[in-house]
Scaffold this active site. Structure first.
Site, short mmCIF file in Angstrom:
data_model
loop_
_atom_site.label_atom_id
_atom_site.label_comp_id
_atom_site.label_asym_id
_atom_site.label_seq_id
_atom_site.Cartn_x
_atom_site.Cartn_y
_atom_site.Cartn_z
N ASN A 193 -3.60 3.94 -0.73
CA ASN A 193 -4.21 5.16 -0.17
C ASN A 193 -3.46 6.45 -0.50
O ASN A 193 -4.07 7.51 -0.58
CB ASN A 193 -4.45 5.00 1.34
N LYS A 216 6.17 -2.67 -6.73
CA LYS A 216 4.88 -3.31 -6.95
C LYS A 216 3.80 -2.46 -6.29
O LYS A 216 3.59 -2.51 -5.08
CB LYS A 216 4.86 -4.72 -6.35
N ALA A 218 -0.13 -1.10 -5.44
CA ALA A 218 -1.38 -1.80 -5.13
C ALA A 218 -2.17 -2.01 -6.43
O ALA A 218 -2.19 -1.14 -7.31
CB ALA A 218 -2.20 -0.98 -4.15
N GLU A 292 6.27 -0.16 7.02
CA GLU A 292 5.37 0.94 7.42
C GLU A 292 3.98 0.34 7.46
O GLU A 292 3.36 0.12 6.42
CB GLU A 292 5.45 2.09 6.40
N CYS A 326 -2.97 5.95 7.28
CA CYS A 326 -2.43 5.23 8.44
C CYS A 326 -2.27 6.18 9.62
O CYS A 326 -2.30 5.76 10.76
CB CYS A 326 -1.08 4.62 8.08
N GLU A 421 -8.28 -0.32 12.88
CA GLU A 421 -8.18 0.87 12.05
C GLU A 421 -9.52 1.06 11.34
O GLU A 421 -9.98 0.13 10.67
CB GLU A 421 -7.14 0.60 10.95
#
Ligand code: NAP
Length: 518
Positions: A193, A216, A218, A292, A326, A421
């Site tokens: 994101n 690494k 996404a 996180e 988030c 979420e």
């Protein structure tokens, strides 16, 4: 429920009959120039794995496609690492660890500072790249480049400020030295994101502290990290200090690296569900971890709030990054005396939002990242409506993965949208009667990342700092992120802090030494 006027195609104000032939020609030229620029930016991104300072194919020569979420079209193909590639990357990080730890802090600082300058210099290319692979509006990608670059600058400054303590022990028989050492090779796993900022928020402090890393990104958005890695090489990061693995086999690759006793730490940003699994794996090697994870931010509007400010704050807290943050406000908890007017005001603003491909001028809402995200937003909204909530604007998929920005009010307790979420442009409003109820509703979640509070009452603001169980709070503001601030959550939103003076300590181990007086 879908409001067609919010669709990007319908807001140009032009009709076919108004267009002159020369206008069409100019538009075609403009479109081909844009397409050319997109191709050039995409073409410049390295497509391999970065291991030990060299770009290479995956050992098994596997690749995967990266798509543009606004069209579903393939925009690049990159190397698809497997577990063996993962171990090769860790080998390189282990080899480079001692010399990087011994590199003078000023040298590490200068390299990070050069990386900051390069990211700022290439900000237009990086912003376009992010919009192409993630979908967010170009203006927001530009803002992310500014935000993401700040972690390189901030930690270039922190690299030379790591200090310890020296003193006599209380018995007077010896001297105590407390020093900080780099933790060692770290695995960094980042989400899709915020493709740039989530990478720099980890790479900056890790490199500043003297740790080597395997990153690494996404699999949905690997290109920005690859481009960033190219810039960091240009800035002078030595071979093996920064290694990058793109892969569709995240679980297998990370499990192999984490099972290797040479790895010292995992720093992960992503969902609570995946984070929980990684924590269990980290337990085997008693790895240091930073987590996180997900959020479910409450946005409280008290009866004494400045309503203009609250509406303004709501728009950014909810719709920044297409709601895929988030820190996105997930539950708007509004005093019953203001619920109606607040709903009306935000609905007016949301109705006027422009939806479209992130590269188009003036677009405020891009596509959701994939079909799964669309299904999730749709089903959460349906559940709320089935339980009696009212949709004021939006409420439907416009086309493909474009979801109309939505306002829904009267969301009753028990609705799924209050528990999960949303990660999409849906603003859900519930009402409360008094402060205790507001606090109870706000804390009624297993998450605890951030909360937003709107009140003119300073004493109430202080009470909320104490009573709301979140790692961060916006008091009369809708965005809190800043490289100089400790970002992170409590409860199931995570462990540790990124950014601020705290951030570098995630990558440092405290060492205590005792020596006799003589
Ligand atoms: P995700 O599915 O948890 O993925 C995050 C990263 O983990 C990706 O790189 C992913 O790789 C990798 N991954 C997935 N499964 C894995 C496994 N079994 N083992 C090892 N790695 C694995 O989360 P996301 O959908 O990308 O991101 C959205 C989530 O991130 C939301 O919950 C959001 O709240 C959270 N987030 C938190 C913060 C924060 O600072 N607290 C910031 C941003 C986002 P693949 O791409 O290959 O699946």
């Amino acid at each position: 429920m879908g409001d067609e006027s919010t669709s990007g195609e319908n807001t140009s104000g032009e009709s076919a009959s108004d267009e002159s032939t020369s206008g069409e020609g100019a538009r075609r030229d403009g479109a081909s120039e844009t397409a050319q620029r997109e191709r050039a930016v995409l073409g410049a991104v390295p497509s391999g794995l970065l291991i030990g300072g060299a770009w290479a194919d995956a050992a098994a020569a596997a690749t995967f496609d990266v798509t543009d979420p606004s069209t579903g079209g393939v925009i690049r193909t990159v190397a698809d690492a497997d577990a063996d590639d993962g171990i090769r990357a860790l080998d390189a990080a282990v080899v480079a660890q001692d010399s990087w730890a011994a590199t003078p802090p000023r040298t590490r600082s200068d390299i990070l500072r050069r990386a900051f300058d390069l990211v700022r210099e290439r900000s237009e290319d990086l912003a376009l790249l992010m919009t192409l692979e993630m979908g967010k509006p170009l203006a927001e990608s530009r803002a992310e480049v500014v935000y993401g670059a700040e972690f390189l600058r901030w930690f270039s400054e922190e690299a030379v400020r790591v200090s310890g303590r020296y003193g006599q022990n209380p018995e007077g028989s010896g001297r105590m030295i407390v020093s900080q050492r780099p933790v060692g090779p770290v695995l960094l796993i980042t989400p899709w994101n915020f493709p740039l900022a989530m990478a720099t928020r980890k790479i900056g402090p890790a490199l500043a502290a003297g740790c080597t890393v395997v990153v690494k990104p996404a699999s949905l958005t690997p290109l920005t990290t690859l481009a960033l890695a190219g810039l960091m090489q240009e800035a002078g990061v030595p071979a093996g200090v920064l290694n990058v693995l793109t892969t569709t086999r995240s679980g297998a690759v990370s499990a192999a690296i984490m099972a290797d006793p040479r790895l010292r730490k995992l720093s992960f940003t992503g969902s609570t569900e995946v984070g929980r699994g990684l924590l269990a794996q980290a337990a085997d090697g008693v790895l240091r971890v930073s987590m996180e994870l997900g959020g479910n931010a409450p946005f409280l509007v008290f009866e004494d709030a400045d309503l203009d400010r609250a509406v303004e704050g709501a728009m950014v807290a909810k719709f920044r990054n297409i709601g895929e943050a988030c820190t996105a406000a997930n539950r708007f908890i509004v005093h019953e005396s203001l619920a109606e007017v607040f709903t009306k005001r935000v609905a007016e603003r949301v109705r006027a939002m422009r939806v479209g491909r992130g590269t188009e001028a003036g677009v405020q809402i891009g596509p959701l990242i994939d079909e799964r995200a669309v299904t999730k937003a749709s089903s959460l909204l349906r559940d709320a409506v089935d339980r009696g909530a009212t949709v004021h604007t939006g409420g439907a998929v416009l086309r493909g993965t474009f979801f109309a920005p939505t306002v829904v009010s009267g969301v009753p307790a028990g609705a799924e949208i209050l528990r999960q979420e949303i990660f999409g442009p849906v603003l859900a409003i519930s009402a409360f009667a008094d402060e205790d109820e507001a606090v109870r509703l706000a804390n009624d979640t297993e998450f605890g990342l951030v909360s937003y509070v709107y009140t003119r009452d300073l004493a109430r603001g202080h009470r909320m700092i104490d009573r709301l169980e979140t790692g961060m709070m916006g008091l009369n503001v809708g965005v809190v992120s800043n490289a100089a601030a400790p970002f992170g959550g409590v409860r199931q939103s995570g462990l540790g802090r990124e950014g601020g003076p705290e951030g570098i300590h995630e990558y440092l181990a405290t060492k205590y030494t005792l020596l006799p007086n003589d």
